[in-house]
Design an enzyme around this catalytic site. Sequence first.
Site, short mmCIF file in Angstrom:
data_model
loop_
_atom_site.label_atom_id
_atom_site.label_comp_id
_atom_site.label_asym_id
_atom_site.label_seq_id
_atom_site.Cartn_x
_atom_site.Cartn_y
_atom_site.Cartn_z
N ARG A 55 12.20 -11.64 28.97
CA ARG A 55 13.16 -11.39 27.88
C ARG A 55 12.39 -10.88 26.65
O ARG A 55 11.33 -11.40 26.32
CB ARG A 55 13.87 -12.68 27.47
CG ARG A 55 14.78 -13.27 28.54
CD ARG A 55 16.04 -12.44 28.75
NE ARG A 55 16.96 -13.06 29.67
CZ ARG A 55 16.92 -12.94 31.00
NH1 ARG A 55 15.98 -12.21 31.59
NH2 ARG A 55 17.82 -13.54 31.76
N ASP A 60 0.82 -1.22 0.00
CA ASP A 60 0.00 0.00 0.00
C ASP A 60 0.85 1.27 0.00
O ASP A 60 0.35 2.35 -0.29
CB ASP A 60 -1.01 0.00 1.17
CG ASP A 60 -0.31 0.03 2.52
OD1 ASP A 60 0.84 -0.42 2.60
OD2 ASP A 60 -0.93 0.51 3.49
N THR A 120 2.57 -8.09 0.95
CA THR A 120 3.10 -7.50 2.18
C THR A 120 2.92 -8.47 3.34
O THR A 120 1.84 -9.07 3.48
CB THR A 120 2.45 -6.16 2.57
OG1 THR A 120 2.86 -5.83 3.89
CG2 THR A 120 0.94 -6.17 2.54
N ILE A 121 3.96 -8.60 4.16
CA ILE A 121 3.81 -9.45 5.34
C ILE A 121 2.84 -8.80 6.33
O ILE A 121 2.36 -9.46 7.23
CB ILE A 121 5.16 -9.72 6.05
CG1 ILE A 121 5.76 -8.43 6.62
CG2 ILE A 121 6.14 -10.40 5.12
CD1 ILE A 121 6.81 -8.69 7.71
N ASP A 122 2.58 -7.51 6.16
CA ASP A 122 1.68 -6.81 7.09
C ASP A 122 0.21 -7.18 6.84
O ASP A 122 -0.64 -6.96 7.69
CB ASP A 122 1.84 -5.30 6.95
CG ASP A 122 3.28 -4.84 7.14
OD1 ASP A 122 4.08 -5.62 7.68
OD2 ASP A 122 3.60 -3.71 6.74
N ARG A 148 3.92 -2.74 10.97
CA ARG A 148 3.68 -1.29 11.00
C ARG A 148 2.41 -1.00 11.81
O ARG A 148 2.30 -1.49 12.92
CB ARG A 148 3.64 -0.70 9.59
CG ARG A 148 4.96 -0.92 8.82
CD ARG A 148 5.06 -0.07 7.60
NE ARG A 148 5.20 1.33 7.92
CZ ARG A 148 6.36 1.92 8.22
NH1 ARG A 148 7.48 1.23 8.18
NH2 ARG A 148 6.39 3.20 8.51
#
Length: 353
Positions: free
Chosen positions: A268, A111, A134-136, A180
């Site tokens: 962690r 995008d 997109t991995i998003d 994001r």
Amino acid sequence: VITSGGDCSGLNAALRAITFAAIAKGWDVWGIHNGSNGLIVRPMEYEHLTLASFEFPFATMGGTMLGTNNSNIMAHDNGRREKIDDKVVKERFKDGVAQLKLDALVVIGGDGSMPIIADLCKHAKIAMIGIPKTIDNDAPGTDLAIGFSTAREVVTDAMDKLDTTAASHHRVMLVEVMGRTAGHLALQSAITGFADAVLIPEIPYSYTNLVKHLRATQKKGRGHALVVIAEGIKRPNGEYSMANNGLNFNGVSQYFEQKLKADGFEVRANILGHIQRSGNPVAADRLLASAFGVHAIELLVKGKTNRVVVHQAGSVTDISLRESIKLGTTRVNPKGEIVRTAKALGIYVGEVK
Ligand code: F6P
């Protein structure tokens, strides 16, 4: 064809599909190097894609065999990587399209890069077909983008690995996931990686309630915890954790690591980083990339242009480029079934009603 914006797994499978389907129609395919940049630098950078281009198993690999570029970074003719003047970019792009005598451009992008290249194509008066990657998984109008399924697999695998060490040490493991301002990857991985809590940008959270949840889980006999943190959530003071001069989200899990430590947890933080964009594409991404590539060529065969290929309700279809740009980023629906599933599994998903 170009690949633009951040890379992900499945791009080469899409390039293969586009090349094979176009060659079957008797067409020539040119692969432009480094996103739109290959048309902008002089001499131009591109290659003729043929069946022989896929002799080695690039299509089974992550990354993009053509290279890519982020919209705000362009290589000058001398190889220096910095932003070049927009007017120069537009004119060079137009000239590049004319020199190569391109009839259409298939753009595999997200995008961020898609609207920028759409603008360049409009100026160059060249027909465009978009393919979302997109991995998003936040590309407009599609419930799946190339690269998402593989990234979810990578995160799930990392969580399985972190789970055993967390269990051995009775620790809280924080897993910072990319995406994001969209929480799809974090939320879905929290379910598939069997997390105890997940914080995503779309749903406000209460740090106090997160701690309460972790303590309650401990009381029920679970000695460790996995907490997925989307990189794009804000800290309680409303600020993002950024790196790379404010260009990238990074490090919010380290903030929570300090906070939970101060509250007495053995904890962690793990920032998974760019491995999420990598690895051999899983079968689901190969299938999607193949179907998207074929659909793009079918659209061109029918003379349909300025369309974006999408996946909706189990089928591959297309929407207009204009509509896609208007729709913008797709975010998690806090009332949707994936959030409901996570909640029903006892995962803390933030302050959702
Ligand atoms: O948009 C894809 C993505 O991987 C985001 O999830 C991440 O925040 C960003 O790109 C990282 O970008 P870069 O490749 O510039 O580090």
